[in-house]
Design a protein around this motif. Structure first.
Motif, PDB file in Angstrom:
ATOM      1  N   THR A  69       0.848  -1.194   0.000  1.00  0.00           N
ATOM      2  CA  THR A  69       0.000   0.000   0.000  1.00  0.00           C
ATOM      3  C   THR A  69       0.884   1.246   0.000  1.00  0.00           C
ATOM      4  O   THR A  69       2.106   1.156   0.118  1.00  0.00           O
ATOM      5  N   ASN A  71       0.693   4.518   2.329  1.00  0.00           N
ATOM      6  CA  ASN A  71       0.040   5.050   3.522  1.00  0.00           C
ATOM      7  C   ASN A  71      -1.115   4.151   3.957  1.00  0.00           C
ATOM      8  O   ASN A  71      -2.029   4.582   4.644  1.00  0.00           O
ATOM      9  N   GLY A  72      -1.059   2.908   3.569  1.00  0.00           N
ATOM     10  CA  GLY A  72      -2.135   1.971   3.870  1.00  0.00           C
ATOM     11  C   GLY A  72      -2.108   1.402   5.269  1.00  0.00           C
ATOM     12  O   GLY A  72      -3.138   0.975   5.779  1.00  0.00           O
ATOM     13  N   LYS A  73      -0.941   1.399   5.906  1.00  0.00           N
ATOM     14  CA  LYS A  73      -0.886   0.879   7.278  1.00  0.00           C
ATOM     15  C   LYS A  73      -1.648   1.776   8.237  1.00  0.00           C
ATOM     16  O   LYS A  73      -2.222   1.296   9.206  1.00  0.00           O
ATOM     17  N   SER A  74      -1.647   3.069   7.956  1.00  0.00           N
ATOM     18  CA  SER A  74      -2.341   3.977   8.869  1.00  0.00           C
ATOM     19  C   SER A  74      -3.699   4.443   8.350  1.00  0.00           C
ATOM     20  O   SER A  74      -4.483   4.983   9.118  1.00  0.00           O
ATOM     21  N   TRP A  77      -5.854   0.248   5.182  1.00  0.00           N
ATOM     22  CA  TRP A  77      -6.138  -1.040   5.801  1.00  0.00           C
ATOM     23  C   TRP A  77      -6.983  -0.909   7.067  1.00  0.00           C
ATOM     24  O   TRP A  77      -7.984  -1.635   7.213  1.00  0.00           O
ATOM     25  N   PRO A  78      -6.673  -0.002   8.009  1.00  0.00           N
ATOM     26  CA  PRO A  78      -7.546   0.140   9.182  1.00  0.00           C
ATOM     27  C   PRO A  78      -8.978   0.538   8.797  1.00  0.00           C
ATOM     28  O   PRO A  78      -9.940   0.084   9.422  1.00  0.00           O
ATOM     29  N   TRP A  94      -5.123  -9.199   8.215  1.00  0.00           N
ATOM     30  CA  TRP A  94      -4.023  -9.515   7.323  1.00  0.00           C
ATOM     31  C   TRP A  94      -2.956 -10.270   8.079  1.00  0.00           C
ATOM     32  O   TRP A  94      -2.400  -9.790   9.058  1.00  0.00           O
ATOM     33  N   THR A  97       2.700 -10.371   5.009  1.00  0.00           N
ATOM     34  CA  THR A  97       3.540  -9.187   5.096  1.00  0.00           C
ATOM     35  C   THR A  97       2.784  -7.987   4.550  1.00  0.00           C
ATOM     36  O   THR A  97       2.097  -8.087   3.542  1.00  0.00           O
ATOM     37  N   HIS A  98       2.902  -6.841   5.221  1.00  0.00           N
ATOM     38  CA  HIS A  98       2.305  -5.597   4.739  1.00  0.00           C
ATOM     39  C   HIS A  98       3.436  -4.588   4.545  1.00  0.00           C
ATOM     40  O   HIS A  98       4.057  -4.146   5.498  1.00  0.00           O
ATOM     41  N   ASP A 100       4.257  -0.957   3.423  1.00  0.00           N
ATOM     42  CA  ASP A 100       3.722   0.373   3.154  1.00  0.00           C
ATOM     43  C   ASP A 100       4.822   1.177   2.474  1.00  0.00           C
ATOM     44  O   ASP A 100       5.839   1.500   3.085  1.00  0.00           O
ATOM     45  N   TYR A 103       6.615   4.514   3.954  1.00  0.00           N
ATOM     46  CA  TYR A 103       7.753   4.405   4.866  1.00  0.00           C
ATOM     47  C   TYR A 103       9.043   4.115   4.105  1.00  0.00           C
ATOM     48  O   TYR A 103      10.098   4.681   4.400  1.00  0.00           O
TER      49      TYR A 103
END
Length: 185
Positions: A69, A71-74, A77-78, A94, A97-98, A100, A103
């Motif tokens: 993703t 900026n998908g971790k923050s 995805w949430p 999930w 492995t994610h 982002d 980062y």
């Protein structure tokens, strides 16, 4: 893992604040198939389609091991997990492995760029500039206008924007990988 294990995910939403009032009305998923990047997009044409859309997205995600993703971790995805819970669906928790890319981009290019937005990275790292794109801040209002009028013209641009985001993520992952293999490049 191999390239076929990767899925790129990007959402377009009714707002950028997150929380229970924000809905992902378009979910784009990119994955490799027969050596080519395939982009599937799931559009919620009205709010009553949220549950079937979430089920279809979850079914596709279950085939992959690496979620990529921007900026998908923050955010992305949430938001999707919250919407699943609010819709009475089991969250797709999930387990793989994610990655982002935001980062990664900050670590690789943050010191030399004014910011690490996807558009800045596209222009300065991928050397690609979008033409006729919609600024992200306009997308929530375009969707709400579509719901009111059912005129698809502006929504076509939102769908194209989402597709470009996924393609940009794939290209950015390749660019990061190239640096790993040739760090002095």
């Amino acid at each position: 893992f191999c390239p076929e294990d990767i899925v790129f995910l990007d959402t377009e939403t009714t707002g950028l604040a997150g929380g229970t009032g924000t809905v992902a009305f378009l979910v784009g998923l990119g994955y490799m198939e027969e050596g080519a990047l395939v982009v599937d997009q799931f559009l919620m044409r009205d709010f009553d389609e949220e549950i079937p859309m979430m089920r279809a997205v979850t079914e596709r995600l279950e085939r992959c091991q690496v979620l990529v993703t921007f900026n998908g971790k923050s955010f992305d995805w949430p938001l999707l997990e919250s919407r699943m819970i609010l819709s009475g669906l089991r969250p797709a928790g999930w387990e793989g492995t994610h990655l982002d890319l935001l980062y990664l981009a900050r670590r690789l290019w943050g010191a030399r760029l004014e910011n690490c937005s996807l558009s800045t990275l596209e222009e300065n790292i991928l050397l690609r500039r979008r033409t006729d794109d919609i600024p992200g801040y306009m997308i929530p209002n375009i969707y709400l206008e579509y719901l009111r009028t059912r005129k698809p013209e502006a929504m076509r641009r939102v769908i194209r924007h989402n597709e470009w985001d996924i393609v940009a993520m794939a290209a950015l992952l390749i660019a990061g990988g190239d640096l790993f293999h040739a760090p002095h490049k």
